[in-house]
Motif scaffolding. Structure first.
Motif, PDB file in Angstrom:
ATOM      1  N   ARG A 140       0.796  -1.213   0.000  1.00  0.00           N
ATOM      2  CA  ARG A 140       0.000   0.000   0.000  1.00  0.00           C
ATOM      3  C   ARG A 140       0.842   1.282   0.000  1.00  0.00           C
ATOM      4  NH1 ARG A 140      -4.127   0.812   4.722  1.00  0.00           N
ATOM      5  NH2 ARG A 140      -4.874  -1.224   4.055  1.00  0.00           N
ATOM      6  N   PRO A 141       1.947   1.357   0.751  1.00  0.00           N
ATOM      7  CA  PRO A 141       2.726   2.620   0.744  1.00  0.00           C
ATOM      8  C   PRO A 141       3.258   2.972  -0.633  1.00  0.00           C
ATOM      9  CG  PRO A 141       3.391   1.210   2.562  1.00  0.00           C
ATOM     10  CD  PRO A 141       2.482   0.396   1.705  1.00  0.00           C
ATOM     11  N   HIS A 142       3.271   1.991  -1.566  1.00  0.00           N
ATOM     12  CA  HIS A 142       3.913   2.243  -2.854  1.00  0.00           C
ATOM     13  C   HIS A 142       2.947   2.270  -4.022  1.00  0.00           C
ATOM     14  CE1 HIS A 142       7.414   1.554  -0.451  1.00  0.00           C
ATOM     15  NE2 HIS A 142       7.007   0.351  -0.146  1.00  0.00           N
ATOM     16  N   TYR A 143       1.628   2.333  -3.774  1.00  0.00           N
ATOM     17  CA  TYR A 143       0.690   2.368  -4.902  1.00  0.00           C
ATOM     18  C   TYR A 143       1.000   3.535  -5.825  1.00  0.00           C
ATOM     19  CZ  TYR A 143      -2.278  -1.014  -2.441  1.00  0.00           C
ATOM     20  OH  TYR A 143      -2.767  -2.115  -1.815  1.00  0.00           O
ATOM     21  N   LEU A 144       1.293   4.686  -5.235  1.00  0.00           N
ATOM     22  CA  LEU A 144       1.757   5.830  -6.009  1.00  0.00           C
ATOM     23  C   LEU A 144       3.008   6.340  -5.311  1.00  0.00           C
ATOM     24  CD1 LEU A 144      -1.540   7.859  -6.657  1.00  0.00           C
ATOM     25  CD2 LEU A 144      -0.277   6.467  -8.299  1.00  0.00           C
ATOM     26  N   GLY A 145       3.898   6.971  -6.045  1.00  0.00           N
ATOM     27  CA  GLY A 145       5.134   7.459  -5.451  1.00  0.00           C
ATOM     28  C   GLY A 145       4.835   8.372  -4.261  1.00  0.00           C
ATOM     29  N   ALA A 146       5.512   8.118  -3.147  1.00  0.00           N
ATOM     30  CA  ALA A 146       5.267   8.927  -1.953  1.00  0.00           C
ATOM     31  C   ALA A 146       5.793  10.343  -2.164  1.00  0.00           C
ATOM     32  CB  ALA A 146       5.937   8.280  -0.754  1.00  0.00           C
ATOM     33  N   LEU A 147       5.192  11.286  -1.487  1.00  0.00           N
ATOM     34  CA  LEU A 147       5.652  12.676  -1.574  1.00  0.00           C
ATOM     35  C   LEU A 147       6.602  12.964  -0.417  1.00  0.00           C
ATOM     36  CD1 LEU A 147       2.322  14.482  -2.503  1.00  0.00           C
ATOM     37  CD2 LEU A 147       4.049  13.460  -4.004  1.00  0.00           C
ATOM     38  N   HIS A 148       7.458  13.944  -0.613  1.00  0.00           N
ATOM     39  CA  HIS A 148       8.387  14.358   0.441  1.00  0.00           C
ATOM     40  C   HIS A 148       8.141  15.812   0.748  1.00  0.00           C
ATOM     41  CE1 HIS A 148      10.594  10.639  -0.202  1.00  0.00           C
ATOM     42  NE2 HIS A 148      10.478  10.886  -1.486  1.00  0.00           N
ATOM     43  N   THR A 172      -8.124   6.852  -4.963  1.00  0.00           N
ATOM     44  CA  THR A 172      -7.224   6.130  -5.875  1.00  0.00           C
ATOM     45  C   THR A 172      -6.665   4.892  -5.182  1.00  0.00           C
ATOM     46  OG1 THR A 172      -6.597   8.310  -6.649  1.00  0.00           O
ATOM     47  CG2 THR A 172      -5.282   6.469  -7.437  1.00  0.00           C
ATOM     48  N   PHE A 173      -6.180   5.092  -3.957  1.00  0.00           N
ATOM     49  CA  PHE A 173      -5.609   3.965  -3.220  1.00  0.00           C
ATOM     50  C   PHE A 173      -6.672   2.912  -2.938  1.00  0.00           C
ATOM     51  CE2 PHE A 173      -1.275   4.916  -1.271  1.00  0.00           C
ATOM     52  CZ  PHE A 173      -0.896   5.675  -2.373  1.00  0.00           C
ATOM     53  N   GLN A 174      -7.879   3.361  -2.604  1.00  0.00           N
ATOM     54  CA  GLN A 174      -8.968   2.421  -2.348  1.00  0.00           C
ATOM     55  C   GLN A 174      -9.235   1.568  -3.587  1.00  0.00           C
ATOM     56  OE1 GLN A 174     -11.733   1.999   0.117  1.00  0.00           O
ATOM     57  NE2 GLN A 174     -10.249   2.669   1.628  1.00  0.00           N
ATOM     58  N   ALA A 175      -9.268   2.223  -4.750  1.00  0.00           N
ATOM     59  CA  ALA A 175      -9.556   1.494  -5.982  1.00  0.00           C
ATOM     60  C   ALA A 175      -8.461   0.473  -6.263  1.00  0.00           C
ATOM     61  CB  ALA A 175      -9.701   2.468  -7.148  1.00  0.00           C
ATOM     62  N   ILE A 176      -7.196   0.885  -6.046  1.00  0.00           N
ATOM     63  CA  ILE A 176      -6.091  -0.038  -6.314  1.00  0.00           C
ATOM     64  C   ILE A 176      -6.167  -1.245  -5.381  1.00  0.00           C
ATOM     65  CG2 ILE A 176      -3.585  -0.299  -6.224  1.00  0.00           C
ATOM     66  CD1 ILE A 176      -3.408   2.673  -7.065  1.00  0.00           C
ATOM     67  N   GLU A 177      -6.378  -0.965  -4.090  1.00  0.00           N
ATOM     68  CA  GLU A 177      -6.387  -2.078  -3.136  1.00  0.00           C
ATOM     69  C   GLU A 177      -7.607  -2.975  -3.355  1.00  0.00           C
ATOM     70  OE1 GLU A 177      -4.444  -1.411   0.398  1.00  0.00           O
ATOM     71  OE2 GLU A 177      -5.607  -2.815   1.597  1.00  0.00           O
ATOM     72  N   MET A 178      -8.729  -2.375  -3.704  1.00  0.00           N
ATOM     73  CA  MET A 178      -9.904  -3.187  -4.024  1.00  0.00           C
ATOM     74  C   MET A 178      -9.583  -4.105  -5.194  1.00  0.00           C
ATOM     75  SD  MET A 178     -13.613  -2.052  -5.486  1.00  0.00           S
ATOM     76  CE  MET A 178     -13.006  -1.859  -7.136  1.00  0.00           C
ATOM     77  N   GLY A 179      -8.930  -3.547  -6.208  1.00  0.00           N
ATOM     78  CA  GLY A 179      -8.568  -4.355  -7.378  1.00  0.00           C
ATOM     79  C   GLY A 179      -7.713  -5.543  -6.987  1.00  0.00           C
ATOM     80  N   ILE A 180      -6.732  -5.311  -6.126  1.00  0.00           N
ATOM     81  CA  ILE A 180      -5.846  -6.397  -5.690  1.00  0.00           C
ATOM     82  C   ILE A 180      -6.644  -7.506  -5.026  1.00  0.00           C
ATOM     83  CG2 ILE A 180      -4.014  -6.998  -4.053  1.00  0.00           C
ATOM     84  CD1 ILE A 180      -2.790  -4.266  -4.586  1.00  0.00           C
ATOM     85  N   PHE A 181      -7.523  -7.120  -4.103  1.00  0.00           N
ATOM     86  CA  PHE A 181      -8.229  -8.156  -3.344  1.00  0.00           C
ATOM     87  C   PHE A 181      -9.300  -8.854  -4.172  1.00  0.00           C
ATOM     88  CE2 PHE A 181      -5.959  -6.392   0.173  1.00  0.00           C
ATOM     89  CZ  PHE A 181      -5.772  -7.497   0.981  1.00  0.00           C
ATOM     90  N   VAL A 182      -9.942  -8.119  -5.071  1.00  0.00           N
ATOM     91  CA  VAL A 182     -10.918  -8.776  -5.942  1.00  0.00           C
ATOM     92  C   VAL A 182     -10.190  -9.773  -6.839  1.00  0.00           C
ATOM     93  CG1 VAL A 182     -12.486  -8.413  -7.886  1.00  0.00           C
ATOM     94  CG2 VAL A 182     -12.641  -6.950  -5.871  1.00  0.00           C
TER      95      VAL A 182
END
Lengths: 315, 298
Positions: free
Chosen positions: A207-215, A286-296
């Motif tokens: 999850r921390p890497h779904y999109l590049g983290a900001l600094h 966005t993160f929710q959609a990505i993680e949902m995709g993984i689990f589905v």
């Protein structure tokens, strides 16, 4: 098949409904004081925090007053595992244990279609129940989300699209465990173990890497982070960008205190600064959609594996 | 119309042991066929293969010309009552019927209800007696109006009275559906009561097959004085020899009248006949015990 599925899993489905009702009631009762305090202190005018004088104090007071409630709400992460234990695992294991698969699989419906339609119908029920749970959790956490954001696990894990996806995945893993082990209790254990291993693995590693983290660089040594973000890392670096160990930081502070200099300004004078790595709250959906995709995807994989097993295994 | 059940060189292996091997059978006209054999002879395996629960290791099995494992349409042609008649214990009788109705395209509710002989549809399966449970399982299987009805040890848990009731329901149902029935049982008496044909399995192979009438007509018991056995006219094969004192009793398969007057010829019952074929080890006469060798240690 719909009637058969309903009749066979009636106790679990009724229990699910009962549990949902209970959670909703508990949510209603426990959230009313939170909402009252939220409005009393006009917290909405403090978002993002410190827009009016005294806001920081109000926000931190609100946080500490209801911290324990928010902590209890974390336990909602357990609920999506239950369909795996109580619906998924017994689906096949109980038929094997009681020998009734010999009855079920010798009617006119081929066994893979039997499994597919049962899994499909129970998935629908599970997903609907989990979606309701997520709605309740989102309503409950609304004041907290406004203050703290919802991208960090406290909010993310119990809200939005991922909750139905987790529940669907748990159900599928339960079905697969039943196909593999053919005993209800071992299948329940395997389902629970596999669910939490995957669920936490994804949370911590992916999850921390779904999109590049900001600094973000903060001057001074205070946190200085906006509280609504999911802070992944908070490092102190020197002028060239090397990370400073806590031991070195402590020595510097002691040194400053000996020299009766304000540690804060001393460290600043050294050119040290904080680098905060974070995922912004705006990426929540966005993160929710990505993680949902993984689990589905994983759930569909598990269902497919169970279908192959049931088709192939000698009974 | 293809045969209700046809197997060709059918075999099933579990890890290293063959549960069934080289089984070639054709059950062609509507009949009640008994599959006899001791425990572990492969009876349940044969039925499991016929209903598609098991995948053959070698050979083929066809039910009404269809592959029960891979042709979904075959399942509709088979009624199957597994050992101990598994049912959903929390269901009521009425719900079990609804289950079968929902799980089968072709379903004869009137027949199934009639075969239940007035058991209340509100009763839970768990509360039924073993006899009622067996009859419910039978009603569910016959309600499909199957071409082939497979019964695995249907009498095992039943007392004599329940057995008779079950048998009555079976006969009624079969006369209605015209199904070919295959009954697997280790109790020969069951076969004698119901079956027109017998298939005897032993350690995974077919030992004997034929109609009851044929089998009884082709076997005789010969009793006479003990003597070295040569060829006896009219005897095709000696199945079993037994000796007591100076008297010999032979079970033989005949191919003509026995004319030798030194043998007295008797008919044999089905039970004795099947038991004789089930215990081939009795073919060997008992070996005298080996003399123990003693050595003197002085």
């Amino acid at each position: 098949m719909a009637w058969v599925t309903w009749r066979q899993h009636r106790p679990q489905l009724l229990m699910t409904a009962g549990l949902l009702l209970l959670v909703a009631l508990a949510a209603l009762v426990t959230d009313l004081p939170v909402r009252a305090a939220y409005h009393r202190h006009a917290l909405s005018s403090c978002l993002p925090s410190a827009t009016r004088p005294g806001c920081e104090l109000i926000v931190s007071h609100f946080r500490s007053e209801f911290a324990s409630r928010a902590a209890v709400a974390r336990y909602l992460i357990v609920l999506p595992a239950l369909p795996g234990l109580f619906i998924g695992a017994p689906l096949l294991a109980r038929e094997f244990e009681h020998g009734t698969f010999r009855l079920a699989w010798t009617q006119s419906i081929p066994r893979y279609r039997w499994l597919l339609s049962k899994t499909f119908l129970l998935s629908l029920a599970t997903i609907a129940a989990a979606a309701l749970l997520a709605v309740v959790a989102m309503w409950w956490r609304q004041p907290f989300d406004n203050v703290n954001g919802r991208i960090s696990p406290a909010g993310f894990d119990v809200e939005g699209l991922v909750v139905p996806a987790y529940a669907f995945f748990a159900l599928a893993v339960g079905v697969l465990a039943g196909a593999l082990l053919r005993r209800t209790i071992p299948a329940m254990s395997l389902a629970a173990g596999a669910f939490f291993a995957v669920r936490l693995g994804v949370e911590k590693l992916l999850r921390p890497h779904y999109l590049g983290a900001l600094h973000r660089t903060a001057n001074g040594l205070t946190q200085g982070s906006r509280a609504r973000d999911w802070v992944l890392q908070n490092r102190l670096v020197d002028a060239v960008g090397h990370q400073i160990t806590t031991a070195r930081e402590d020595r510097a502070i002691v040194h400053a205190q000996h020299a009766t200099v304000d540690p804060q300004s001393y460290l600043l004078s050294l050119g040290w600064k904080r680098v905060i790595t974070y995922q912004p709250d705006s990426r929540f959906w966005t993160f929710q959609a990505i993680e949902m995709g993984i689990f589905v995807f994983l759930a569909l994989l598990a269902v497919a594996a169970a279908l192959v097993l049931v088709r192939r295994t000698p009974a | 119309m293809s045969a209700p059940l046809e197997t060709t060189a059918l075999g099933k292996r579990y890890r290293r042991t063959w549960a069934l091997r080289d089984c070639t059978l054709t059950i062609s006209e509507p009949a009640i066929v008994g599959i006899a054999g001791p425990n572990g002879a492969g009876k349940s395996t044969l039925l499991g293969l016929a209903v598609g629960l098991l995948e053959p290791t070698e050979g083929t099995v066809r039910v009404a010309g269809r592959d029960p494992r891979h042709d979904p349409a075959a399942l509709a042609e088979i009624g199957y009552v597994a050992q101990e008649a598994p049912l959903y214990r929390s269901f009521t009788v009425g719900e079990m019927l609804a289950f079968a109705r929902a799980s089968n395209n072709r379903w004869d509710d009137a027949l199934a209800t009639e075969l239940l002989a007035g058991a209340s549809s509100q009763t839970r399966v768990a509360a039924l007696s073993p006899g009622q449970r067996a009859q419910l399982a039978l009603a569910l299987a016959l309600g499909k109006r199957p071409a082939l009805l497979l019964l695995d040890e249907p009498f095992a848990l039943l007392d004599p009275l329940a057995s008779r009731a079950f048998l009555g329901a079976l006969m009624d149902g079969v006369s209605e559906t015209g199904s070919t029935v295959v009954v697997a049982t280790r109790l020969v008496a069951d076969i004698e009561r119901v079956c027109e044909r017998v298939v005897l399995l032993g350690t995974g192979r077919v030992r004997l097959e034929g109609t009851v009438e044929e089998l009884l007509a082709s076997h005789r018991l010969l009793t006479g004085a003990r003597r070295p056995l040569g060829r006896i006219r009219g005897v095709e094969q000696i199945v079993r020899e037994r000796y007591s004192g100076r008297q010999a009793t032979l079970l033989v398969r005949v191919n003509g009248p026995i004319v030798d007057p030194t043998w007295s010829v008797d008919e044999i019952g089905l039970e004795d006949l099947l038991l004789a074929y089930m215990a081939p080890e009795e073919l060997q006469p008992p070996q005298p015990p080996e003399p123990s060798r003693l050595r003197w240690h002085g």
